[in-house]
Structures are given as structure tokens and as C-alpha cells.
Design an enzyme around this catalytic site. Structure first.
Site, PDB file in Angstrom:
ATOM      1  N   ASP A   1       0.867  -1.180   0.000  1.00  0.00           N
ATOM      2  CA  ASP A   1       0.000   0.000   0.000  1.00  0.00           C
ATOM      3  C   ASP A   1       0.901   1.227   0.000  1.00  0.00           C
ATOM      4  O   ASP A   1       1.916   1.273   0.693  1.00  0.00           O
ATOM      5  CB  ASP A   1      -1.005   0.000   1.156  1.00  0.00           C
TER       6      ASP A   1
ATOM      7  N   GLU B   1      -8.407   5.316  11.098  1.00  0.00           N
ATOM      8  CA  GLU B   1      -7.320   5.551  12.054  1.00  0.00           C
ATOM      9  C   GLU B   1      -7.572   6.824  12.865  1.00  0.00           C
ATOM     10  O   GLU B   1      -6.637   7.523  13.234  1.00  0.00           O
ATOM     11  CB  GLU B   1      -5.979   5.647  11.319  1.00  0.00           C
TER      12      GLU B   1
END
Length: 233
Positions: free
Chosen positions: A43, A131
Site C-alpha cells: 500500500d 485511524e
């Protein structure tokens, strides 16, 4: 006593050397636990700079990549368009992720993502990266995530994947979103979510890959290549 001191000194030197090699990304302890998974991927975002995707694919080690596209209602990753097109050109299965925020509505965040990420059938499902800090009202967070996921699924005709840390999973996701696939970050050990199964595991955040000058995250798929292809290709 001298022999014991020598053993202690040698052991300390070995520990220091291993710690240095891990800090530099030359080795990574979690690679031992991830070794059994044959499907690996990356990623990336603008933090990785200019990626040479033709170099990345030379060893044919990575089958997929998730690329940062957007954040909140107005941030667009400046490298998304380049990474998306070049990774696809090299035959890597690509997907995009959105960094979720509680500072703007789910509708505005969905609009931001949809305006940037192509709706292409030969791509991975969109990812909602969760997050955020842990002091939000859990119900409000879940409602916003559910709305965002619904809007993205309607547009791309693929159910989004939820990227989580243990903190955000336990605070906002656990026992909810049961029909969503989970992508878990655990760079310390093998991931555990109780009885719930994860689909992707980010096990390394200091990977060193040909074609990428900066450290990069490395992930595995929870299954073999046939299962991966059946699900995503």
C-alpha cells in the site's frame, strides 16, 4: 565470570545488529509469521515519492497494491493518478483507499473519493482507512462509516474493505459491520481478532522494494492465489 561476560557482550552485539537491520528494513521479524501466505501486496501514497512500477514488478513478488486516493472531504493524494495508471499498466491489481475523518460528512467524503477514483471492474474494492482518535461517539462514527460504505458500494458495486488498527477495531468496529472484510495492521506479531477472520494483514511498515526509494508497507492476503483470484479477479 569472564566467559559469561563474553557471552553477554556477544548477545548484546547480536541484538543491536538485528535491531539496526530491522530499523533499516533489511530484515523484519514479522516476515517469519507472514511467510506462509503466498499472495503479497503493497500500500502506497505520496510518501513513497516517485515509484518506478516497472522495477517493482520485475520479481513478480507483489500481486496487488492499495493506493491512497483521498482524505476527508477535500484532500487528494498528489501521486494517486500516476500510481493508479502506472501500477495498472504493469499488471498489478489495484485498489484505492480513503482516509476516513470525522471532520466532514460521509456524503462529502464519498463525493471526494468518487470524483478521483475510476469506477473500473478490474480493480479491488474501495478501502475505508479508519485511524481516527478514540474519543468520538462510537455510534456517530459507525453511522458515518456505514453511510460512506453504502455510498461507495452503490457506486462501485463492491463492498468496501475496512482498514483498522486494534484500537479503532475494538472501539468502533468489533461486533459491528459483520459482513465487511477487515484489513488489520499488526507490525509486531501475527494478527488476532478473536473469532473474526481478517482478509488482509499489513505486517511490515519498513519494507524495502526495488523501484521505491522510501520505506513501504507490505501486506498479505489470507488465502492462496486461487482464492485471491476467485474473490478479486
Amino acid at each position: 565470570m569472564k566467559k559469561i561476560r563474553n557471552i553477554i557482550v556477544i548477545a548484546l552485539l547480536v541484538i543491536i545488529t538485528l535491531a539496526f537491520l530491522e530499523y533499516k528494513g533489511i530484515i523484519w521479524h514479522n516476515s517469519f509469521f507472514a511467510k506462509k501466505y503466498e499472495v503479497k501486496g503493497l500500500d502506497v501514497s505520496h510518501y513513497q515519492g516517485d515509484i518506478n512500477w516497472s522495477e517493482v514488478v520485475k520479481e513478480n513478488e507483489y500481486q496487488f497494491v492499495f493506493i491512497k486516493a483521498t482524505e476527508g472531504n477535500d484532500f487528494i493524494d498528489k501521486k494517486f493518478d500516476y500510481n493508479w495508471k502506472e501500477a495498472k499498466k504493469q499488471g498489478i491489481l489495484t485498489g484505492a483507499y480513503h482516509f476516513f475523518s470525522m471532520r466532514s460528512s460521509a456524503e462529502k467524503q464519498a463525493e471526494n473519493f468518487i470524483n478521483i477514483v475510476p469506477n473500473e471492474t478490474d480493480s479491488l474494492p474501495p478501502v475505508i482507512d479508519i485511524e481516527i482518535h478514540l474519543k468520538h461517539d462510537p455510534k456517530k462514527v459507525r453511522d458515518e462509516i456505514q453511510t460512506l460504505a453504502h455510498l461507495l458500494e452503490n457506486y462501485y458495486e463492491k463492498k468496501p474493505i475496512l482498514y483498522v488498527t486494534y484500537s479503532t477495531y475494538n472501539t468502533y468496529i468489533k461486533d459491528e459491520f459483520i459482513d465487511f472484510d477487515i484489513w488489520i495492521r499488526d507490525i509486531i506479531k501475527f494478527p488476532t481478532l478473536g473469532e473474526r477472520k481478517w482478509i488482509f494483514w499489513q505486517y511490515n511498515n519498513r519494507g524495502r522494494i526495488d523501484g521505491i526509494n522510501m520505506y513501504v508497507d507490505i501486506n498479505v492476503f489470507n488465502g492462496n492465489i486461487e482464492e485471491f483470484n476467485k474473490k478479486f479477479r
